[in-house]
Design an enzyme around this catalytic site. Sequence first.
Site, PDB file in Angstrom:
ATOM      1  CB  SER A 146     107.346  53.226  20.391  1.00  0.00           C
ATOM      2  OG  SER A 146     106.802  52.032  19.869  1.00  0.00           O
ATOM      3  CE1 TYR A 159     103.720  52.756  24.612  1.00  0.00           C
ATOM      4  CE2 TYR A 159     103.938  52.148  22.300  1.00  0.00           C
ATOM      5  CZ  TYR A 159     104.499  52.309  23.551  1.00  0.00           C
ATOM      6  OH  TYR A 159     105.830  52.020  23.752  1.00  0.00           O
TER       7      TYR A 159
END
Length: 254
Positions: A146, A159
């Site tokens: 990501s 995350y």
Amino acid sequence: MKLPTTPSLRLEGKRAVVVGGSSGIGLGCAVALAEAGAHVVIMARRSDLIDQMVAAMQLKGLLAEGAVADITDVNNFAALIARLRPFDIFVNSAGLARHTPALDTKPNDFDAVMNVNLRGAYFAAQAAAQAMIDDGRAGSIVTISSQMAIVGGVDRAVYCGSKHAVEGFTKAMAVEFGQHGVRVNTICPTFIRTPMTEQTFSRPDRVRWIEEKIKLGRVGKIEDIMGAVQFLASDAAALVTGTALVVDGGWTAE
Ligand code: NAD
């Protein structure tokens, strides 16, 4: 004068395994690899979704089959991967997000996210590399990481931590597996509308944040990742390892 030839982006004769391939970015990766000529095994937890996606791909004339697997069940996952040998391309798109302010993070949410995004991804890459090394295949391993592996984001401490860690093990594995010709890379997407981001896109303040940060002026599409995975899987990326291919519309450039 002998001109150089562009290495092929085609994947005919290659076998690919795509974890999390029944939805979102993973499905995009599965289709992209199959469109380039690879035979693709879609791995996911729900057999009904797998069957649906495999049937849709076969209807398009693509080479696809399915296998049920949970990436957090590390030992069974490794055994299943070993049964799918030989393969040349391994893409892991399984992921989990439980966004909260950092001060409110609960240990069970921390564990759940790390279990999929870090522990699961780590041992999945390990199992894939073991299979490629055993088979003497100069393979390509790609984890969908990501942009949050590069920068921080509000409510995303866990995350971000999990995805930053993915970049770390990717580099270390690339160092170790290079001698076997096994390449290990990540793709770092910006925000893309998928089942995972439904909640984020339902909040106008978050949509404003996303639109401001993406310099190319639009959110990502699954299609934006498809060329990236084809490239990393192909001979065109033969000297690319231990790195992140950032597909973020310029988010992390600032
Ligand atoms: P998605 O929800 O469509 O896909 C996630 C997939 O992971 C699902 O198919 C889910 O079933 C699978 N999965 C979750 N836990 C699993 C487990 N234990 N075992 C096997 N499969 C499991 O969402 P997506 O947006 O396509 O996410 C794919 C990847 O892309 C994730 O790693 C995510 O972190 C990453 N990512 C997404 C975005 C985005 O904006 N959508 C941005 C950057 C990175």
